[in-house]
Design a protein around this motif. Sequence first.
Motif, PDB file in Angstrom:
ATOM      1  N   MET A  82       0.847  -1.190   0.000  1.00 14.69           N
ATOM      2  CA  MET A  82       0.000   0.000   0.000  1.00 14.69           C
ATOM      3  C   MET A  82       0.882   1.239   0.000  1.00 14.69           C
ATOM      4  SD  MET A  82      -2.930  -1.197   2.725  1.00 14.69           S
ATOM      5  CE  MET A  82      -1.834  -1.094   4.122  1.00 14.69           C
ATOM      6  N   ASN A  83       0.803   1.996  -1.052  1.00 19.28           N
ATOM      7  CA  ASN A  83       1.591   3.219  -1.194  1.00 19.28           C
ATOM      8  C   ASN A  83       0.685   4.436  -1.221  1.00 19.28           C
ATOM      9  OD1 ASN A  83       3.944   1.651  -1.459  1.00 19.28           O
ATOM     10  ND2 ASN A  83       3.666   1.488  -3.678  1.00 19.28           N
ATOM     11  N   ASN A  84       1.291   5.586  -0.967  1.00 21.10           N
ATOM     12  CA  ASN A  84       0.545   6.848  -0.984  1.00 21.10           C
ATOM     13  C   ASN A  84      -0.750   6.730  -0.174  1.00 21.10           C
ATOM     14  OD1 ASN A  84      -0.095   9.488  -1.628  1.00 21.10           O
ATOM     15  ND2 ASN A  84      -1.032   8.952  -3.594  1.00 21.10           N
ATOM     16  N   LEU A  85      -0.598   6.272   1.032  1.00 18.84           N
ATOM     17  CA  LEU A  85      -1.769   6.038   1.880  1.00 18.84           C
ATOM     18  C   LEU A  85      -2.464   7.341   2.227  1.00 18.84           C
ATOM     19  CD1 LEU A  85      -0.272   3.215   4.050  1.00 18.84           C
ATOM     20  CD2 LEU A  85      -2.448   3.064   2.838  1.00 18.84           C
ATOM     21  N   LYS A  86      -3.780   7.249   2.368  1.00 24.57           N
ATOM     22  CA  LYS A  86      -4.619   8.393   2.685  1.00 24.57           C
ATOM     23  C   LYS A  86      -5.376   8.124   3.979  1.00 24.57           C
ATOM     24  CE  LYS A  86      -5.408   9.126  -2.262  1.00 24.57           C
ATOM     25  NZ  LYS A  86      -6.432   9.266  -3.332  1.00 24.57           N
ATOM     26  N   PRO A  87      -5.785   9.154   4.679  1.00 21.72           N
ATOM     27  CA  PRO A  87      -6.552   8.938   5.916  1.00 21.72           C
ATOM     28  C   PRO A  87      -7.784   8.062   5.700  1.00 21.72           C
ATOM     29  CG  PRO A  87      -5.831  11.206   5.808  1.00 21.72           C
ATOM     30  CD  PRO A  87      -5.462  10.581   4.489  1.00 21.72           C
ATOM     31  N   GLU A  88      -8.390   8.146   4.539  1.00 25.08           N
ATOM     32  CA  GLU A  88      -9.583   7.327   4.273  1.00 25.08           C
ATOM     33  C   GLU A  88      -9.255   5.848   4.067  1.00 25.08           C
ATOM     34  OE1 GLU A  88      -8.649  10.130   2.695  1.00 25.08           O
ATOM     35  OE2 GLU A  88      -9.090  10.030   0.523  1.00 25.08           O
ATOM     36  N   ASP A  89      -7.979   5.501   4.035  1.00 23.33           N
ATOM     37  CA  ASP A  89      -7.591   4.091   3.991  1.00 23.33           C
ATOM     38  C   ASP A  89      -7.574   3.466   5.384  1.00 23.33           C
ATOM     39  OD1 ASP A  89      -5.171   5.002   1.513  1.00 23.33           O
ATOM     40  OD2 ASP A  89      -7.095   3.992   1.172  1.00 23.33           O
ATOM     41  N   TYR A 114     -12.464 -18.706   3.771  1.00 25.97           N
ATOM     42  CA  TYR A 114     -11.553 -18.572   4.909  1.00 25.97           C
ATOM     43  C   TYR A 114     -11.154 -17.102   5.076  1.00 25.97           C
ATOM     44  CZ  TYR A 114     -11.248 -23.528   3.893  1.00 25.97           C
ATOM     45  OH  TYR A 114     -11.556 -24.834   3.637  1.00 25.97           O
ATOM     46  N   TRP A 115     -11.086 -16.689   6.341  1.00 30.37           N
ATOM     47  CA  TRP A 115     -10.783 -15.292   6.666  1.00 30.37           C
ATOM     48  C   TRP A 115      -9.716 -15.210   7.737  1.00 30.37           C
ATOM     49  CZ3 TRP A 115     -13.021 -11.064   4.287  1.00 30.37           C
ATOM     50  CH2 TRP A 115     -14.079 -11.342   3.414  1.00 30.37           C
ATOM     51  N   GLY A 116      -8.844 -14.212   7.581  1.00 29.23           N
ATOM     52  CA  GLY A 116      -7.891 -13.901   8.626  1.00 29.23           C
ATOM     53  C   GLY A 116      -8.545 -13.042   9.696  1.00 29.23           C
ATOM     54  N   GLN A 117      -7.815 -12.766  10.752  1.00 29.26           N
ATOM     55  CA  GLN A 117      -8.383 -12.065  11.902  1.00 29.26           C
ATOM     56  C   GLN A 117      -8.384 -10.551  11.726  1.00 29.26           C
ATOM     57  OE1 GLN A 117      -5.293 -12.724  11.584  1.00 29.26           O
ATOM     58  NE2 GLN A 117      -4.123 -11.180  12.673  1.00 29.26           N
ATOM     59  N   GLY A 118      -7.695 -10.056  10.732  1.00 32.58           N
ATOM     60  CA  GLY A 118      -7.669  -8.617  10.504  1.00 32.58           C
ATOM     61  C   GLY A 118      -6.448  -7.961  11.113  1.00 32.58           C
ATOM     62  N   THR A 119      -5.975  -6.922  10.441  1.00 31.87           N
ATOM     63  CA  THR A 119      -4.868  -6.127  10.952  1.00 31.87           C
ATOM     64  C   THR A 119      -5.213  -4.657  10.746  1.00 31.87           C
ATOM     65  OG1 THR A 119      -2.460  -5.795  10.843  1.00 31.87           O
ATOM     66  CG2 THR A 119      -3.565  -6.246   8.764  1.00 31.87           C
ATOM     67  N   LEU A 120      -4.969  -3.847  11.769  1.00 31.44           N
ATOM     68  CA  LEU A 120      -5.421  -2.457  11.754  1.00 31.44           C
ATOM     69  C   LEU A 120      -4.401  -1.564  11.061  1.00 31.44           C
ATOM     70  CD1 LEU A 120      -7.356  -0.189  12.667  1.00 31.44           C
ATOM     71  CD2 LEU A 120      -6.097  -0.133  14.831  1.00 31.44           C
ATOM     72  N   VAL A 121      -4.894  -0.770  10.131  1.00 34.16           N
ATOM     73  CA  VAL A 121      -4.087   0.246   9.457  1.00 34.16           C
ATOM     74  C   VAL A 121      -4.672   1.611   9.809  1.00 34.16           C
ATOM     75  CG1 VAL A 121      -3.435   1.213   7.224  1.00 34.16           C
ATOM     76  CG2 VAL A 121      -3.426  -1.269   7.567  1.00 34.16           C
ATOM     77  N   THR A 122      -3.836   2.469  10.346  1.00 29.38           N
ATOM     78  CA  THR A 122      -4.266   3.820  10.705  1.00 29.38           C
ATOM     79  C   THR A 122      -3.381   4.823   9.970  1.00 29.38           C
ATOM     80  OG1 THR A 122      -4.943   3.055  12.900  1.00 29.38           O
ATOM     81  CG2 THR A 122      -4.700   5.431  12.578  1.00 29.38           C
ATOM     82  N   VAL A 123      -4.026   5.694   9.210  1.00 30.17           N
ATOM     83  CA  VAL A 123      -3.294   6.693   8.438  1.00 30.17           C
ATOM     84  C   VAL A 123      -3.633   8.065   9.005  1.00 30.17           C
ATOM     85  CG1 VAL A 123      -2.797   7.611   6.156  1.00 30.17           C
ATOM     86  CG2 VAL A 123      -3.468   5.217   6.413  1.00 30.17           C
ATOM     87  N   SER A 124      -2.624   8.750   9.495  1.00 28.93           N
ATOM     88  CA  SER A 124      -2.838  10.069  10.081  1.00 28.93           C
ATOM     89  C   SER A 124      -2.624  11.164   9.037  1.00 28.93           C
ATOM     90  CB  SER A 124      -1.891  10.271  11.257  1.00 28.93           C
ATOM     91  OG  SER A 124      -0.556  10.252  10.814  1.00 28.93           O
ATOM     92  N   SER A 125      -3.361  12.238   9.187  1.00 26.15           N
ATOM     93  CA  SER A 125      -3.264  13.337   8.207  1.00 26.15           C
ATOM     94  C   SER A 125      -2.191  14.341   8.600  1.00 26.15           C
ATOM     95  CB  SER A 125      -4.605  14.045   8.102  1.00 26.15           C
ATOM     96  OG  SER A 125      -5.014  14.509   9.367  1.00 26.15           O
TER      97      SER A 125
END
Length: 125
Positions: A82-89, A114-125
């Motif tokens: 994931m490049n050029n991440l935005k807060p809405e990501d 099948y599903w993974g448990q999830g990983t949190l991505v936080t993009v600050s402005s």
Amino acid sequence: VQLQASGGGLVQAGGSLRLSCASSGGTFNNYALGWFRRAPGQEREFVTAISRSGGTTYYADSVKGRFTISRDGAKNAVHLQMNNLKPEDTAVYYCAAGGGTWSGILYRSDEYTYWGQGTLVTVSS
């Protein structure tokens, strides 16, 4: 098949992250793979998917040109660059596997088994 997602974290807008999802108890090679995300207070949405062979990929318009999905058959893993991440990501990102003998792309969450448990991505402005 059990999936384990990793690589999430806090990043500033414009930055990059690489998510990974590894499988145990089965091989990824038998499945189409995808990434979904759920932002706070919103429904889960499709992000990207890759076919069993890795020859076909598809991206949501919101991430096209910024995100890249790839699969590593030798390591039984799928990655999301994931490049050029935005807060809405900002969201919890989930990897998924499914499709059985289907050779194409899976677009809907109900097509994945099948599903993974999830990983949190936080993009600050």
